[in-house]
Design an enzyme around this catalytic site. Structure first.
Site, PDB file in Angstrom:
ATOM      1  N   THR A   1      -1.728   5.720   2.178  1.00  0.00           N
ATOM      2  CA  THR A   1      -2.994   4.972   2.136  1.00  0.00           C
ATOM      3  C   THR A   1      -3.143   4.151   3.411  1.00  0.00           C
ATOM      4  O   THR A   1      -2.192   3.525   3.869  1.00  0.00           O
ATOM      5  CB  THR A   1      -3.018   4.033   0.908  1.00  0.00           C
ATOM      6  OG1 THR A   1      -2.797   4.815  -0.270  1.00  0.00           O
ATOM      7  CG2 THR A   1      -4.347   3.312   0.778  1.00  0.00           C
TER       8      THR A   1
ATOM      9  N   LEU B   1       0.877  -1.173   0.000  1.00  0.00           N
ATOM     10  CA  LEU B   1       0.000   0.000   0.000  1.00  0.00           C
ATOM     11  C   LEU B   1       0.915   1.223   0.000  1.00  0.00           C
ATOM     12  O   LEU B   1       1.981   1.198   0.618  1.00  0.00           O
ATOM     13  CB  LEU B   1      -0.873   0.054   1.265  1.00  0.00           C
ATOM     14  CG  LEU B   1      -2.017  -0.959   1.417  1.00  0.00           C
ATOM     15  CD1 LEU B   1      -2.730  -0.725   2.745  1.00  0.00           C
ATOM     16  CD2 LEU B   1      -3.009  -0.867   0.273  1.00  0.00           C
ATOM     17  N   ASP B   2       0.488   2.297  -0.676  1.00  0.00           N
ATOM     18  CA  ASP B   2       1.246   3.542  -0.610  1.00  0.00           C
ATOM     19  C   ASP B   2       1.355   3.975   0.848  1.00  0.00           C
ATOM     20  O   ASP B   2       0.460   3.698   1.649  1.00  0.00           O
ATOM     21  CB  ASP B   2       0.539   4.661  -1.391  1.00  0.00           C
ATOM     22  CG  ASP B   2       0.541   4.421  -2.894  1.00  0.00           C
ATOM     23  OD1 ASP B   2       1.285   3.538  -3.340  1.00  0.00           O
ATOM     24  OD2 ASP B   2      -0.202   5.129  -3.598  1.00  0.00           O
ATOM     25  N   ARG B   3       2.408   4.707   1.137  1.00  0.00           N
ATOM     26  CA  ARG B   3       2.639   5.186   2.501  1.00  0.00           C
ATOM     27  C   ARG B   3       1.432   5.952   3.058  1.00  0.00           C
ATOM     28  O   ARG B   3       1.073   5.819   4.227  1.00  0.00           O
ATOM     29  CB  ARG B   3       3.881   6.085   2.500  1.00  0.00           C
ATOM     30  CG  ARG B   3       4.236   6.594   3.869  1.00  0.00           C
ATOM     31  CD  ARG B   3       5.534   7.385   3.831  1.00  0.00           C
ATOM     32  NE  ARG B   3       5.910   7.746   5.190  1.00  0.00           N
ATOM     33  CZ  ARG B   3       7.144   7.976   5.585  1.00  0.00           C
ATOM     34  NH1 ARG B   3       8.126   7.869   4.742  1.00  0.00           N
ATOM     35  NH2 ARG B   3       7.395   8.308   6.832  1.00  0.00           N
TER      36      ARG B   3
ATOM     37  N   ARG C   1      -5.005   6.370  -7.878  1.00  0.00           N
ATOM     38  CA  ARG C   1      -4.717   7.810  -7.849  1.00  0.00           C
ATOM     39  C   ARG C   1      -4.585   8.378  -9.263  1.00  0.00           C
ATOM     40  O   ARG C   1      -5.127   9.447  -9.567  1.00  0.00           O
ATOM     41  CB  ARG C   1      -3.442   8.056  -7.040  1.00  0.00           C
ATOM     42  CG  ARG C   1      -3.586   7.656  -5.572  1.00  0.00           C
ATOM     43  CD  ARG C   1      -2.249   7.559  -4.857  1.00  0.00           C
ATOM     44  NE  ARG C   1      -1.622   8.860  -4.704  1.00  0.00           N
ATOM     45  CZ  ARG C   1      -0.431   9.028  -4.126  1.00  0.00           C
ATOM     46  NH1 ARG C   1       0.231   7.975  -3.656  1.00  0.00           N
ATOM     47  NH2 ARG C   1       0.094  10.228  -4.017  1.00  0.00           N
TER      48      ARG C   1
END
Length: 311
Positions: free
Chosen positions: A146, A142-144, A244
């Site tokens: 998120t 997961l993105d930082r 995104r």
């Protein structure tokens, strides 16, 4: 401080490394070495598998011989140990655990991988918390910024199963995102290819590009507001920053997104209390061998995001 002499190592891959990507294998073998250095060694061809050059995505097989070039490993004191409060916090974020899987509700701002001796990510914190779990690995990322459901595997066999399910598109990943602007449609299918680009600053940016990889996101409206739309996004492929960039492509970027978002809309919603990316991994669902009902997990919307919607 005296440095330990370093020399070329040849490591034979055992069951623990079977099916693992070479970049992740090197991160484990060269603990504390920055990811950027690992990718540089791979690009330069200094890492070899069975005497041949390989790319970062190459999956290893038990019996492969990996040439690891001389790299000075940070001393244990340089790498450091995560503070106990961080370990306690990650333990409290666990949604589910059995002998194969571990699912956490990741908080925003926490990276899945930490940097060298500076910060600790999810995987470092959980390994510090349970040193007996020798095979603990992330099953996806997961993105930082998120929050939400993140899967980890506790055994190599479980990691291989999860990777296979994801390749086959059998893991349903559902996200909640608040987009700038109003939608008239109830559903949107976005199928536009995405390509990673590295800027001169070293920052990674993903763009819609015909030469990129196939990417497919399914959006569905959950609730409409005067200046925003809450949507459910389901990933059909798993590209970097996919939701995104696809939201940006539609002209309705995710609110709070400083990389792909709308500055003015972000400013307006900051005044309402939005201080982060409004993207949350709400649920995971997937089948499992010899488990009739499979697995299903949910992570509730964090309080700060729910409060914004209530406003």
């Amino acid at each position: 401080m005296s440095q330990k002499p370093v020399k070329v190592r040849h490591v034979t891959v055992d069951e623990r490394g079977d099916g693992q990507r070479i970049d992740n294998f090197l991160l484990r073998e060269l603990k504390g070495v920055p990811r950027t250095l690992i990718y540089r060694l791979l690009r330069k061809g200094e890492v070899r598998v069975n005497k041949g050059r390989v790319k970062a995505g190459r999956r290893l097989v038990a019996g492969d011989v990996v040439r690891i070039p001389p790299v000075r490993l940070p001393e244990a004191s340089e790498v450091g140990k995560p503070p106990q409060w961080q370990i306690d916090k990650i333990e409290k974020s666990i949604i589910y655990e059995d002998n194969l899987l571990l699912i956490i509700n990741k908080e925003p701002g926490l990276a899945v991988h930490g940097g060298s001796g500076i910060s600790f990510g999810v995987i470092e914190l959980l390994r510090a918390s349970r040193p007996q779990e020798k095979a603990l690995e992330l099953a996806h990322r997961l993105d930082r910024d998120t929050s939400g459901c993140l899967m980890l595997a506790k055994k190599r066999s479980a990691l291989r199963t999860l990777q296979q399910l994801q390749r086959e598109g059998r893991v349903r990943k559902r996200y909640l995102a608040l987009l700038a602007g109003r939608w008239n449609k109830d559903r949107q299918q976005v199928k536009v290819p995405l390509k990673k680009n590295n800027l001169k600053s070293g920052e990674r940016v993903v763009r819609v590009d015909a030469a990129g990889k196939h990417a497919h996101t399914e959006f569905r409206v959950v609730q409409r507001f005067s200046r925003a739309t809450l949507v459910e996004a389901e990933l059909k492929t798993g590209r970097t920053h996919q939701i995104r960039v696809h939201a940006q492509y539609l002209g309705t970027p995710i609110l709070g997104d400083e990389k792909y978002g709308d500055e003015q809309a972000n400013r307006e919603f900051r005044h309402l209390g939005l201080k982060r990316l409004f993207l949350h991994a709400a649920s995971l669902r997937f089948p499992w061998p010899e488990r009739e009902q499979g697995y299903a997990f949910e992570a509730p919307l964090p309080p700060e995001l729910q409060e914004l919607l209530d406003k």
